[in-house]
Design a protein around this motif. Structure first.
Motif, PDB file in Angstrom:
ATOM      1  N   THR A  61      -0.935   4.785  -2.741  1.00 55.87           N
ATOM      2  CA  THR A  61      -1.887   3.745  -2.375  1.00 55.87           C
ATOM      3  C   THR A  61      -2.249   3.914  -0.914  1.00 55.87           C
ATOM      4  O   THR A  61      -1.415   4.346  -0.097  1.00 55.87           O
ATOM      5  N   THR A  63      -3.888   1.850   2.320  1.00 53.98           N
ATOM      6  CA  THR A  63      -4.150   0.493   2.785  1.00 53.98           C
ATOM      7  C   THR A  63      -5.507   0.391   3.466  1.00 53.98           C
ATOM      8  O   THR A  63      -6.173   1.393   3.735  1.00 53.98           O
ATOM      9  N   GLU A  64      -5.893  -0.819   3.773  1.00 51.56           N
ATOM     10  CA  GLU A  64      -7.180  -1.055   4.423  1.00 51.56           C
ATOM     11  C   GLU A  64      -7.242  -0.459   5.825  1.00 51.56           C
ATOM     12  O   GLU A  64      -8.327  -0.276   6.386  1.00 51.56           O
ATOM     13  N   ALA A 119      -1.515  -1.339  -2.378  1.00 44.60           N
ATOM     14  CA  ALA A 119      -1.912  -2.167  -1.241  1.00 44.60           C
ATOM     15  C   ALA A 119      -2.894  -3.217  -1.747  1.00 44.60           C
ATOM     16  O   ALA A 119      -3.811  -2.897  -2.521  1.00 44.60           O
ATOM     17  N   ARG A 124      -0.691  -6.449   2.810  1.00 42.84           N
ATOM     18  CA  ARG A 124       0.612  -6.201   2.187  1.00 42.84           C
ATOM     19  C   ARG A 124       0.528  -4.993   1.252  1.00 42.84           C
ATOM     20  O   ARG A 124      -0.540  -4.659   0.738  1.00 42.84           O
ATOM     21  N   VAL A 125       1.679  -4.381   1.031  1.00 46.50           N
ATOM     22  CA  VAL A 125       1.799  -3.367  -0.011  1.00 46.50           C
ATOM     23  C   VAL A 125       2.852  -3.871  -0.990  1.00 46.50           C
ATOM     24  O   VAL A 125       3.908  -4.380  -0.586  1.00 46.50           O
ATOM     25  N   LEU A 150       2.616  -5.504   6.077  1.00 47.38           N
ATOM     26  CA  LEU A 150       2.349  -4.251   6.774  1.00 47.38           C
ATOM     27  C   LEU A 150       2.457  -4.365   8.290  1.00 47.38           C
ATOM     28  O   LEU A 150       2.649  -3.359   8.978  1.00 47.38           O
TER      29      LEU A 150
END
Length: 397
Positions: A61, A63-64, A119, A124-125, A150
């Motif tokens: 995954t 994340t942003e 994510a 958060r993940v 995160l």
């Protein structure tokens, strides 16, 4: 007299063959096929993000903010930690080494065997712990979701799946989040059992209450007639209880949520069909299973997938492990192949990054020893790959 006639006929035949150029001669010598002979074309410009030289990963995954997390289930490899972050050219235990060890006193605390990391787009993940190493029965109280903040890299929430949704055969596989539904949001999880009913598990994040939907339905079940072929050979072939070869049947596996959160897409690993169902009906306890089944749409064949994903433009992406590729379903329902390459050996788990790339694992799952009479045919390294799609991740809020 008869013998002379036969000899004359034979002589005439030889003469005619000679005159017509059909005389028996040795075959033209064959040579090796030239390397530049016409061959199938690859599709998509692939980039290798990371090469794994140790345990086999299954999930990824992004994340942003572009951080990349991966996971390693306990399937027989030496797995020092089941969740890791790719950082500074290596994979490090995440969120730390201590939590990546099973707590024998409390299965809800330590990570046992994580199958998926996602994510949530909200800082958060989430870590999906099957608590079922090697597809064994889940350890009581161990199947769970952990949310890691995160910013602090600390676990901020743990949701243990209630007993009513975890069967002895359950293998929680992948998940998608929607924070537009419910006080703290809703998570949809696939049960990709190899010995029992598949299902979609719907969990309310605020309360931790969960229900099994479409349990044992045709849409969440392995296709009984499915016979996968990968690298030109029958794949996923194991030994049955009678000692005879059989194809492993894996239930609902890939899952994706539409950009507006109204439709959940899903598919069994042992199938080539994509299904869709309204999420509002999944969440509504007053909707019967019969009504829900009637609302499921079979969207037709997409290829055999071990992972689905969606983007902000309404497209759905599906791995095609039989053809070493990735396919894209456009918002109008049409399909196109965006990746086809012999190096994409079993595309697993897809993730759209904030950089307009689709990230995915290629892990040679079909070459595992369990499918080849105990001989491990995998060749390291396994790869984390990406291809440009010029699309953003589907929003979760």
């Amino acid at each position: 007299m008869k013998q002379n006639v036969m000899l004359s006929a034979l002589a005439l035949s030889v003469s005619l063959i000679s005159q017509t150029g059909i005389a028996a001669t040795t075959a033209t010598p064959a040579t090796a096929l030239p390397a530049n002979a016409p061959a199938e074309k690859t599709i998509g410009q692939l980039e290798q993000v990371f090469a794994f030289h140790d345990a086999m990963p299954t999930g990824v995954t992004v994340t942003e903010t572009g951080r990349i997390f991966v996971n390693f289930p306990h399937w027989g490899d030496d797995v020092p930690f089941t969740v890791g972050e790719i950082r500074d050219g290596k994979v490090v235990a995440y969120p730390g080494a201590a939590i990546n060890k099973e707590d024998p006193k409390d299965p809800a605390k330590g990570l046992i065997s994580v199958q998926s990391v996602v994510a949530d787009g909200q800082g958060r993940v989430w870590l999906l712990d099957t608590a079922a190493p090697n597809f064994a029965a889940p350890k009581a109280g161990g199947a769970k979701l952990m949310a890691v903040d995160l910013a602090s890299n600390k676990v901020v929430k743990t949701l243990v799946f209630p007993a009513n949704v975890i069967l002895p055969s359950t293998y929680v596989n992948d998940m998608r989040f929607d924070f537009r539904a419910g006080k703290e949001g809703t998570v949809y999880v696939t049960d990709s059992s190899v010995s029992g009913p598949g299902a979609i598990i719907v969990m309310d994040i605020a309360s931790g209450k969960a229900t099994r939907r479409l349990s044992g339905a045709k849409s969440t079940s392995a296709d009984p007639d499915f016979k996968p072929v990968v690298e030109g050979q029958a794949a996923l072939v194991t030994k049955g209880q009678d000692g005879k070869p059989k194809t492993m049947a894996v239930a609902s596996d890939g899952i994706a949520l539409s950009a507006d959160g109204k439709t959940l897409y899903f598919s069994a690993l042992s199938s080539r069909h994509l299904f869709a169902v309204p999420t509002e009906m999944l969440r509504d306890a007053s909707v019967s299973e019969a009504q829900l089944n009637a609302a499921v749409k079979d969207l037709g064949e997409k290829g055999a997938s071990d992972g689905l994903e969606s983007d902000a433009n309404g497209a759905v992406y599906a791995g095609d492990y039989e053809h070493n590729g990735i396919r894209k379903r456009l918002a109008d329902g049409s399909w196109q192949t965006i990746v086809h390459d012999p190096r994409v050996l079993w595309p697993d788990t897809l993730s759209v990054g904030p950089d307009g790339y689709l990230y995915f694992i290629a892990n040679q799952l079909q070459r595992q020893a369990g499918f080849h009479d105990g001989k491990d045919l995998r060749e390291k390294p396994y790869s984390l790959l990406r291809v440009k799609i010029d699309a953003a991740p589907a929003p979760t809020r």
